[in-house]
Write a protein that holds these residues in place. Sequence first.
Motif, PDB file in Angstrom:
ATOM      1  N   LEU A  46     -11.046   1.065  -5.088  1.00 39.29           N
ATOM      2  CA  LEU A  46     -10.544   0.136  -4.558  1.00 39.29           C
ATOM      3  C   LEU A  46     -10.313  -1.155  -5.252  1.00 39.29           C
ATOM      4  O   LEU A  46      -9.302  -2.041  -5.514  1.00 39.29           O
ATOM      5  N   ALA A  49      -7.305  -0.404  -7.513  1.00 40.99           N
ATOM      6  CA  ALA A  49      -6.167  -0.568  -6.822  1.00 40.99           C
ATOM      7  C   ALA A  49      -5.455  -2.147  -6.711  1.00 40.99           C
ATOM      8  O   ALA A  49      -4.461  -2.525  -6.957  1.00 40.99           O
ATOM      9  N   LEU A  50      -6.528  -2.907  -6.547  1.00 39.45           N
ATOM     10  CA  LEU A  50      -6.536  -4.441  -6.248  1.00 39.45           C
ATOM     11  C   LEU A  50      -5.907  -4.988  -7.712  1.00 39.45           C
ATOM     12  O   LEU A  50      -4.900  -5.680  -7.864  1.00 39.45           O
ATOM     13  N   GLU A  57      -1.209  -1.063  -0.661  1.00 36.93           N
ATOM     14  CA  GLU A  57      -2.270   0.229  -0.430  1.00 36.93           C
ATOM     15  C   GLU A  57      -3.616   0.071   0.036  1.00 36.93           C
ATOM     16  O   GLU A  57      -3.883   0.890   1.050  1.00 36.93           O
ATOM     17  N   VAL A  58      -4.161  -1.019  -0.395  1.00 37.25           N
ATOM     18  CA  VAL A  58      -5.280  -1.364   0.146  1.00 37.25           C
ATOM     19  C   VAL A  58      -5.247  -1.762   1.433  1.00 37.25           C
ATOM     20  O   VAL A  58      -6.051  -1.244   2.692  1.00 37.25           O
ATOM     21  N   LEU A  74      -4.336   6.315  -2.410  1.00 30.65           N
ATOM     22  CA  LEU A  74      -5.371   5.572  -2.690  1.00 30.65           C
ATOM     23  C   LEU A  74      -6.655   6.525  -2.450  1.00 30.65           C
ATOM     24  O   LEU A  74      -7.340   6.586  -3.315  1.00 30.65           O
TER      25      LEU A  74
END
Length: 194
Positions: A46, A49-50, A57-58, A74
Amino acid sequence: MSDMLDQLVQLVRENAQQTVVANPAVPNEQNDAIIGEASHSIAAGLQDALASGNVQEVMGLFNSNGQVDNSNPLVNNISGNLISSLTEKFNLNSGTAASIAGSLIPAVLGSLVKKTNDPADNGFSLDGIFSSLTGGSTNGVNLGSLLGKFAGGLDKDGDGDVDMQDLMGMISNGAKQQQSNGGLGGLLGGLFGR
């Protein structure tokens, strides 16, 4: 992030009974370490991804109403990282590692999404998750400005920027209207065009 990680470890533990603890392919002395590794894989996935700017996506994950599967990029990435860790660090064969990740990661993320979207459960909040993972920013980019890119006109508190306070205010103000459309997930889905 340590508080969130502690909560995440507990969530993984709740979902790991069949997949890890009762799994004859996993030595009992490795149960806790594998649960910790799965927790770390989720948090790191997570966070990555951020940090890469994949806010949509999150947010899409948190719009899933708890129905999470491995076809989500993800989820696939987090599962792949866990499989690598399980084979390299714990010497599990790739089939066992894939089975654990394929079952555990979607289940834990589904639980995380449900708990985050449940107004009666204050263990996890979207604001708290984002704050824990990013410290309020992603790689030096203010999270509020990223949110602003996806949804203009959200400066609900009139302070000149779009930040988590604006988003949370919008969520609480719109929650009553959105209950029939999927609660928080429906509201976030509308916000990010999903």
